[in-house]
Structure formats: structure tokens, C-alpha cells
Motif scaffolding. Structure first.
Motif, PDB file in Angstrom:
ATOM      1  N   MET A   1       7.404  13.300  -3.034  1.00 58.03           N
ATOM      2  CA  MET A   1       7.906  12.754  -2.067  1.00 58.03           C
ATOM      3  C   MET A   1       7.876  11.165  -2.073  1.00 58.03           C
ATOM      4  SD  MET A   1       6.185  15.250   0.899  1.00 58.03           S
ATOM      5  CE  MET A   1       6.693  14.139   2.391  1.00 58.03           C
ATOM      6  N   LEU A   2       6.772  10.816  -2.560  1.00 58.05           N
ATOM      7  CA  LEU A   2       6.691   9.423  -2.591  1.00 58.05           C
ATOM      8  C   LEU A   2       7.489   9.010  -3.873  1.00 58.05           C
ATOM      9  CD1 LEU A   2       4.962   6.674  -2.141  1.00 58.05           C
ATOM     10  CD2 LEU A   2       3.433   7.425  -3.952  1.00 58.05           C
ATOM     11  N   HIS A   3       7.705   9.763  -4.729  1.00 54.42           N
ATOM     12  CA  HIS A   3       8.547   9.508  -5.940  1.00 54.42           C
ATOM     13  C   HIS A   3      10.022   9.099  -5.514  1.00 54.42           C
ATOM     14  CE1 HIS A   3       9.826   9.039 -10.021  1.00 54.42           C
ATOM     15  NE2 HIS A   3      10.740   9.862  -9.776  1.00 54.42           N
ATOM     16  N   VAL A   4      10.603  10.144  -4.693  1.00 53.51           N
ATOM     17  CA  VAL A   4      11.916   9.713  -4.022  1.00 53.51           C
ATOM     18  C   VAL A   4      11.970   8.414  -3.316  1.00 53.51           C
ATOM     19  CG1 VAL A   4      13.505  10.729  -2.343  1.00 53.51           C
ATOM     20  CG2 VAL A   4      12.364  12.229  -3.876  1.00 53.51           C
ATOM     21  N   LEU A   5      10.796   8.225  -2.578  1.00 52.19           N
ATOM     22  CA  LEU A   5      10.815   6.858  -1.685  1.00 52.19           C
ATOM     23  C   LEU A   5      10.850   5.751  -2.561  1.00 52.19           C
ATOM     24  CD1 LEU A   5       8.318   7.640   1.141  1.00 52.19           C
ATOM     25  CD2 LEU A   5      10.625   7.794   1.143  1.00 52.19           C
TER      26      LEU A   5
ATOM     27  N   THR B   1       2.410  18.738  -6.009  1.00 52.03           N
ATOM     28  CA  THR B   1       3.695  19.389  -5.699  1.00 52.03           C
ATOM     29  C   THR B   1       4.418  19.067  -4.482  1.00 52.03           C
ATOM     30  OG1 THR B   1       2.574  21.289  -4.593  1.00 52.03           O
ATOM     31  CG2 THR B   1       2.862  21.512  -7.076  1.00 52.03           C
ATOM     32  N   ALA B   2       3.763  18.195  -3.818  1.00 51.83           N
ATOM     33  CA  ALA B   2       4.710  17.945  -2.515  1.00 51.83           C
ATOM     34  C   ALA B   2       4.514  16.160  -2.344  1.00 51.83           C
ATOM     35  CB  ALA B   2       3.799  18.598  -1.362  1.00 51.83           C
TER      36      ALA B   2
ATOM     37  N   LEU C   1       8.386  24.086  -5.912  1.00 53.37           N
ATOM     38  CA  LEU C   1       7.688  23.242  -4.808  1.00 53.37           C
ATOM     39  C   LEU C   1       8.276  21.936  -5.038  1.00 53.37           C
ATOM     40  CD1 LEU C   1       4.089  24.796  -4.301  1.00 53.37           C
ATOM     41  CD2 LEU C   1       5.992  24.697  -2.740  1.00 53.37           C
ATOM     42  N   VAL C   2       7.983  21.197  -6.398  1.00 52.46           N
ATOM     43  CA  VAL C   2       8.481  20.000  -6.397  1.00 52.46           C
ATOM     44  C   VAL C   2       9.827  19.890  -6.260  1.00 52.46           C
ATOM     45  CG1 VAL C   2       8.589  18.176  -8.327  1.00 52.46           C
ATOM     46  CG2 VAL C   2       6.497  19.444  -8.196  1.00 52.46           C
ATOM     47  N   ARG C   3      10.542  20.435  -6.786  1.00 50.84           N
ATOM     48  CA  ARG C   3      11.919  20.541  -6.332  1.00 50.84           C
ATOM     49  C   ARG C   3      12.479  20.476  -4.886  1.00 50.84           C
ATOM     50  NH1 ARG C   3      12.190  23.479 -11.162  1.00 50.84           N
ATOM     51  NH2 ARG C   3      12.366  25.532  -9.802  1.00 50.84           N
ATOM     52  N   ALA C   4      11.558  21.399  -4.167  1.00 52.25           N
ATOM     53  CA  ALA C   4      12.123  21.508  -2.863  1.00 52.25           C
ATOM     54  C   ALA C   4      11.552  20.465  -1.980  1.00 52.25           C
ATOM     55  CB  ALA C   4      11.153  22.891  -2.258  1.00 52.25           C
ATOM     56  N   TYR C   5      10.464  20.084  -2.135  1.00 49.77           N
ATOM     57  CA  TYR C   5       9.968  18.727  -1.395  1.00 49.77           C
ATOM     58  C   TYR C   5      10.853  17.432  -1.847  1.00 49.77           C
ATOM     59  CZ  TYR C   5       5.984  21.062   0.884  1.00 49.77           C
ATOM     60  OH  TYR C   5       5.366  21.731   1.430  1.00 49.77           O
ATOM     61  N   SER C   6      11.086  17.271  -3.108  1.00 47.24           N
ATOM     62  CA  SER C   6      11.963  16.178  -3.607  1.00 47.24           C
ATOM     63  C   SER C   6      13.461  16.304  -3.170  1.00 47.24           C
ATOM     64  CB  SER C   6      12.003  16.144  -5.239  1.00 47.24           C
ATOM     65  OG  SER C   6      10.973  16.047  -5.579  1.00 47.24           O
ATOM     66  N   ALA C   7      13.841  17.324  -2.918  1.00 48.25           N
ATOM     67  CA  ALA C   7      15.320  17.707  -2.123  1.00 48.25           C
ATOM     68  C   ALA C   7      14.974  17.401  -1.021  1.00 48.25           C
ATOM     69  CB  ALA C   7      15.711  19.117  -2.611  1.00 48.25           C
TER      70      ALA C   7
ATOM     71  N   THR D   1       0.854  -1.385   0.107  1.00 47.75           N
ATOM     72  CA  THR D   1      -0.088   0.065  -0.002  1.00 47.75           C
ATOM     73  C   THR D   1       0.731   1.379  -0.030  1.00 47.75           C
ATOM     74  OG1 THR D   1      -1.650   1.299   1.023  1.00 47.75           O
ATOM     75  CG2 THR D   1      -0.126  -0.006   2.366  1.00 47.75           C
ATOM     76  N   GLN D   2       0.344   2.317  -0.446  1.00 53.19           N
ATOM     77  CA  GLN D   2       1.049   3.610  -0.520  1.00 53.19           C
ATOM     78  C   GLN D   2       0.142   4.727  -0.615  1.00 53.19           C
ATOM     79  OE1 GLN D   2       3.690   3.164  -4.209  1.00 53.19           O
ATOM     80  NE2 GLN D   2       2.217   3.752  -5.395  1.00 53.19           N
ATOM     81  N   ALA D   3       0.499   5.750  -0.181  1.00 57.42           N
ATOM     82  CA  ALA D   3      -0.511   7.005  -0.116  1.00 57.42           C
ATOM     83  C   ALA D   3       0.342   8.179  -0.042  1.00 57.42           C
ATOM     84  CB  ALA D   3      -1.486   6.854   0.881  1.00 57.42           C
ATOM     85  N   PHE D   4      -0.316   9.379  -0.243  1.00 64.11           N
ATOM     86  CA  PHE D   4       0.402  10.741  -0.281  1.00 64.11           C
ATOM     87  C   PHE D   4      -0.405  11.791   0.030  1.00 64.11           C
ATOM     88  CE2 PHE D   4       0.237  10.181  -4.601  1.00 64.11           C
ATOM     89  CZ  PHE D   4      -0.353  11.392  -5.070  1.00 64.11           C
ATOM     90  N   SER D   5      -0.006  12.979   0.677  1.00 63.79           N
ATOM     91  CA  SER D   5      -0.945  14.227   1.009  1.00 63.79           C
ATOM     92  C   SER D   5      -0.069  15.502   0.770  1.00 63.79           C
ATOM     93  CB  SER D   5      -1.581  14.273   2.368  1.00 63.79           C
ATOM     94  OG  SER D   5      -1.995  15.241   2.640  1.00 63.79           O
ATOM     95  N   ASP D   6      -0.789  16.294  -0.242  1.00 56.39           N
ATOM     96  CA  ASP D   6      -0.293  17.671  -0.253  1.00 56.39           C
ATOM     97  C   ASP D   6      -0.581  18.468   0.900  1.00 56.39           C
ATOM     98  OD1 ASP D   6       1.026  17.103  -3.071  1.00 56.39           O
ATOM     99  OD2 ASP D   6      -1.197  17.186  -3.927  1.00 56.39           O
TER     100      ASP D   6
END
Length: 207
Positions: free
Chosen positions: A83-87, A78-79, A113-119, A66-71
Motif C-alpha cells: 500500500m505504501l509502495h503505491v502511494l 503483504t498489505a 494479497l500483495v496484488r489485491a492490496y496494491s490494486a 515520516t511514513q509507516a504502515f501496518s499489515d
């Protein structure tokens, strides 16, 4: 399913982007309930934060249970998703990432935002300890008494583990071994017992 890696211990790191502060927490988790409990902890710990975004992945990142995320109020996609992509890309199974953002007065825009949360998550993952997990399965081998020793020998050859033995009309051995070894083990058992042994998966195994 091949060997995969999971998060071993919790990690905390902080990054800054145009005066906005991003505090990242990585936690080992094994269920949605556990992940959500940690999210609640950080919401209470940082009640004045602009956003508390999160993403989790349970199990093997290539075939997650299972996986999920919240902005959490950030523009959609954008968040939590980055973040899930990095994991997933970094193969951090059984993990929850929470990023607490304090707004610094300068808007970052969607790409920023995408860059900041990914970083933010990438930096935390860089400090993380990952451990390898090899999926195991349980099977039951039914064999006559005369050939029990042969089966036990094969179990040790395949570095398996005998969990239980039941002596009835035949011997039933409950065995745990690496999932990748199951087919080869089953073939060997049938060959070594002249086709008299029966190997079947234990009903406890997940589908």
C-alpha cells in the motif's frame, strides 16, 4: 527539493478479489496523529472486518518527513508495505490509505494479497485529486535604506513575498520564496547592492 504532489480530498473505493471485499479510503493527512485518528475511526466503523490495514506518507514522497504502515494481522509484507509502495510510486504525498478487508472464504496467498492490496489502493489513487506543492523557504535580507527599493524589486522579480519589514540600524526584510530560487535570488541581491546586503535563512525553516 522539487515540486511534489499531495492528496487534495478524501477518496473511497471498493474492489473484490475471490469473494474478499477490499474497501479503500484515502485521506489527506499532515501528521502521524491525524493518520492514526482516521485509522481508529475505521476500526470503530468496521469492527467486524477481518483486517484494517493502513499506510501513510507525510510530505514529499521522495523525501518523506515520516511514513509507516501496518499489515494488521495479514502475513508480514503483504498489505501495508505494498500500500505504501503505491502511494510512493504515484507521488501521493500527505496521504493515508486504509484498506478494510472482509474475508470471502478463499485464501489469496502472499502474492495474491500483495496484488489485491496494491490494486485496491491503485484504484483509489486513480480517482484521487492531487495538487502540486512547491517548497518555499524564508530568508532575511539586511540592507541599508538606500538599497531597500532594489531588494523589493528583486523580490517581485522572483515572485517572492515580503512577510515583514523591520527598520533599525538597517532594513531587515523577511521574505518567502520558492526554495529552488533561493540561491539565484541571494546572488542577485548581493550583486545589486554592491555586496552590502546580507542574506540569511530564517531560523523558522526546517533543517
Amino acid at each position: 527539493m522539487s515540486t511534489h504532489t499531495v492528496l487534495s480530498t478524501a477518496v473511497e473505493s471498493t474492489t473484490e478479489e475471490k469473494n474478499s471485499e477490499f474497501i479503500t479510503f484515502l485521506h489527506p493527512v499532515t501528521s502521524r496523529e491525524e493518520a492514526m485518528a482516521w485509522v481508529d475511526v475505521y476500526r470503530k466503523q468496521y469492527p467486524d472486518a477481518a483486517h484494517v490495514c493502513w499506510a501513510y506518507v507525510i510530505g514529499n514522497t521522495r523525501q518523506p518527513q515520516t511514513q509507516a504502515f501496518s499489515d494488521d494481522g495479514e502475513p508480514s509484507g503483504t498489505a501495508g508495505k505494498p500500500m505504501l509502495h503505491v502511494l510512493t510510486e504515484r507521488d501521493v504525498g500527505n496521504s493515508l490509505a486504509v484498506v478494510v478487508r472482509y474475508f470471502g472464504g478463499v485464501k489469496l496467498g502472499a502474492g495474491g494479497l500483495v496484488r489485491a492490496y496494491s490494486a485496491a489502493v491503485s484504484q483509489a489513487v486513480n480517482a484521487a485529486v492531487l495538487v502540486a506543492v512547491t517548497p518555499k523557504v524564508e530568508c532575511i535580507v539586511s540592507v541599508d535604506f538606500a538599497r531597500e527599493a532594489k531588494v523589493r524589486h528583486l523580490v517581485s522579480q522572483f515572485q517572492g513575498e515580503i512577510l515583514a519589514v523591520d527598520y533599525a540600524a538597517q532594513v531587515s526584510l523577511q521574505i518567502r520564496l520558492e526554495e529552488a530560487q533561493l540561491d539565484a535570488f541571494s546572488v542577485q541581491v548581493v550583486n545589486e547592492t554592491a555586496g552590502t546586503a546580507i542574506v540569511k535563512l530564517s531560523p523558522l525553516n526546517p533543517p
